[in-house]
Write an enzyme that holds these catalytic residues in place. Structure first.
Site, mmCIF file in Angstrom:
data_model
loop_
_atom_site.group_PDB
_atom_site.id
_atom_site.type_symbol
_atom_site.label_atom_id
_atom_site.label_comp_id
_atom_site.label_asym_id
_atom_site.label_seq_id
_atom_site.Cartn_x
_atom_site.Cartn_y
_atom_site.Cartn_z
ATOM 1 N N SER A 91 -33.122 -57.216 34.650
ATOM 2 C CA SER A 91 -32.000 -57.860 33.989
ATOM 3 C C SER A 91 -30.727 -57.562 34.782
ATOM 4 C CB SER A 91 -31.913 -57.417 32.527
ATOM 5 O OG SER A 91 -31.165 -58.328 31.774
ATOM 6 N N ASP B 231 -38.738 -66.547 30.024
ATOM 7 C CA ASP B 231 -37.458 -65.847 29.964
ATOM 8 C C ASP B 231 -36.306 -66.784 30.311
ATOM 9 O OD1 ASP B 231 -35.375 -64.006 30.057
ATOM 10 O OD2 ASP B 231 -35.923 -63.269 32.054
ATOM 11 N N HIS C 159 -38.948 -61.654 29.687
ATOM 12 C CA HIS C 159 -37.943 -60.832 30.347
ATOM 13 C C HIS C 159 -38.509 -59.484 30.807
ATOM 14 C CE1 HIS C 159 -33.692 -60.444 31.225
ATOM 15 N NE2 HIS C 159 -33.603 -59.284 30.611
#
Length: 498
Positions: free
Chosen positions: A179, A442, A467
């Site tokens: 991320s 994601d 994710h």
């Protein structure tokens, strides 16, 4: 990428206090976008140092002002269990939440360390967790919260770490992140290529922008993997709610049915209500079937299949009640008596500058970063998505001004975004020896590299994962493509270390 839940950086889902903040805020769940694995094995009590032991480094406050000699204590963790003589250093980059020491014994990077004989170190991001550079979170102090300062933290820490552990300057460092930390991992390699030899960058947004409307388009596409009718019913239900909210009776009905903590009084409350209800679906999609159960995360059994099955449940003829059932399911999973959707209560929490405030777990800090560096606002501007049109990008910009002051407007953000993209390259990223890993489910993949990255870098794009799925430990239900991707990551690291 206004969740960059979240770079990620990953993701433990902590239960909310009733404090005016939604669980899923600007693409980031409580605790950050990358969670923390649950410990599965206890270590020997005879260890001199446990990988879970907190260690501290005296870090500079401002790396770009030589005359500023102020320092602070930055937290880090070390696991040398698998370190072999001449082996590499693996560094896990902390992100927009506390660095959880359980990552020092769990997760795929530990498997890679066993294979390649690495020493593992995790450095907590400034202004998150216990790494407090300043006495509070005032706007003046938050000026030291930037990705550039965070990268410089990594650079100075590397020099300290090599000296403390007697590591040769010829030893190769490999960075890991998911991320927002995935972005930092790639940017670390870009900006300090003499310090880090290669980078694994998972679910990483690489382009900053104000209006990340494509986020909800990907949410829509991911829900359609169950059944396109799921989106059709969601769209019909949002249109119904938009009609209901025009009247006082309708507002009170929605307030009761969705167990709201605060009444819907203003237009900002209306818009925040729709954005919060949308967040129920965003969070489920972003972390769909990603093996967070091992880390102690809640609601891991609430997947795209579950919410779409609920929305398509013909035994319940009232489509509004189906939406309420999804909401109730999530409130129960997180042990919440009511849904936080009040605009002023959210502002009041995010305005609190104290380290003891609930929003100091990362909500205020991440909001600040999105308002000055990244944007990533997951707006309803794209007509392809089924969640109505109540929260355009301007709604999130308004929040920036309402929380931090009137100067935090669209002009300030646009200047920040232009600098971010010029500084890191955006789609013209020029770093080398970076492996980008993304999943089609994601929504953040829309801002990353999924095929043919620039400058001869490589990418893995998985059709069934969400994710940061590649970062978590193995699960028996992992799709074959995920197992193969993890092997490819390990093989790539092996080539780098030759």
């Amino acid at each position: 990428m206004y969740t960059l839940q979240l770079l990620l950086v990953g993701i433990i889902l902590l239960p909310l206090l009733i404090d005016g903040l939604p669980f899923f805020h600007r693409g980031r769940p409580r605790g950050g976008m990358v969670g923390s694995p649950r410990q599965r094995f206890k270590h020997s009590i005879h260890r001199y140092k446990s990988p879970s032991d907190e260690l501290w480094y005296t870090q500079q406050l401002d790396h770009f002002n030589p005359a500023d000699i102020r320092t602070w204590q930055q937290r880090f963790f070390v696991n040398s269990d698998h370190w072999k003589q001449g082996g590499p250093v693996f560094i896990q980059i902390g992100g927009e939440g506390p660095a959880d020491p359980i990552w020092m014994t769990e997760g795929q990077w530990i498997n890679y360390a066993k294979t390649h004989g690495a020493i593992c170190v995790m450095l907590e991001h400034r202004f998150y967790g216990k790494s407090h550079p300043t006495e509070d979170l005032s706007i003046e102090n938050l000026s030291y919260l930037t990705s550039e300062q965070a990268l410089a933290d990594l650079a100075t820490f590397r020099e300290f770490f090599n000296g403390k552990y007697g590591i040769s300057e010829q030893t190769k460092w490999i960075s890991f992140g998911g991320s927002y930390p995935g972005s930092l991992s790639a940017w670390f390699r870009l900006k300090y290529p003499h310090l880090v030899y290669g980078a694994i960058s998972a679910s990483s947004p690489m382009t900053a922008l104000t209006d990340f409307s494509e986020y909800l388009v990907v949410v829509r596409n991911s829900l359609a993997t169950y059944d396109e009718k799921c989106n059709e019913v969601i769209s019909s239900t949002f249109k119904l709610m938009q009609d209901m909210i025009k009247s006082d009776v309708g507002r009170k009905t929605l307030q009761t049915n969705f167990s709201l903590c605060d009444p819907i009084d203003t237009q900002n409350d209306v818009d925040n209500f729709f954005e919060t209800v949308t967040g129920n679906f965003e969070g489920v999609v972003q972390y769909n079937k990603d093996n967070r159960a091992f880390e102690g995360a809640r609601a891991t059994d609430i997947t795209i299949d579950v919410v779409c099955k609920t929305m398509l449940d013909d035994s319940q003829p009232n489509i509004l009640q189906r939406m309420v059932n999804v909401n109730n399911m999530l409130l129960k999973a997180y042990s919440q008596p009511c849904l936080d959707a009040g605009y002023m209560s959210m502002l009041n929490q995010l305005r609190n500058t104290s380290w003891s405030a609930p929003s100091s777990e990362g909500g205020r800090q991440w909001t600040y970063q999105t308002c000055v560096e990244f944007g990533f606002f997951q707006s309803s501007n794209d007509a392809q998505q089924p969640f109505g049109n109540n929260f355009p990008a301007s709604f999130f910009i308004q929040q920036c001004a309402d929380i931090f002051g009137s100067k935090f407007d669209d002009n300030l953000l646009e200047r920040g975004i232009k600098f971010t993209n010029a500084f890191y390259g955006a789609e013209g990223f020029s770093g080398s020896r970076v492996l980008f890993v993304n999943g089609a489910i994601d929504p953040w993949h829309a801002l990353s590299f999924t095929k043919d990255p620039p400058n001869n870098n490589t990418a893995i794009f998985l059709s069934k994962t969400a994710h940061c799925a590649d970062m978590y430990p193995d699960a028996e239900w992992d799709p074959l493509e995920l197992k193969q991707a993890r092997q490819t990551i390990s093989d790539t690291i092996g080539k780098w270390l030759q």
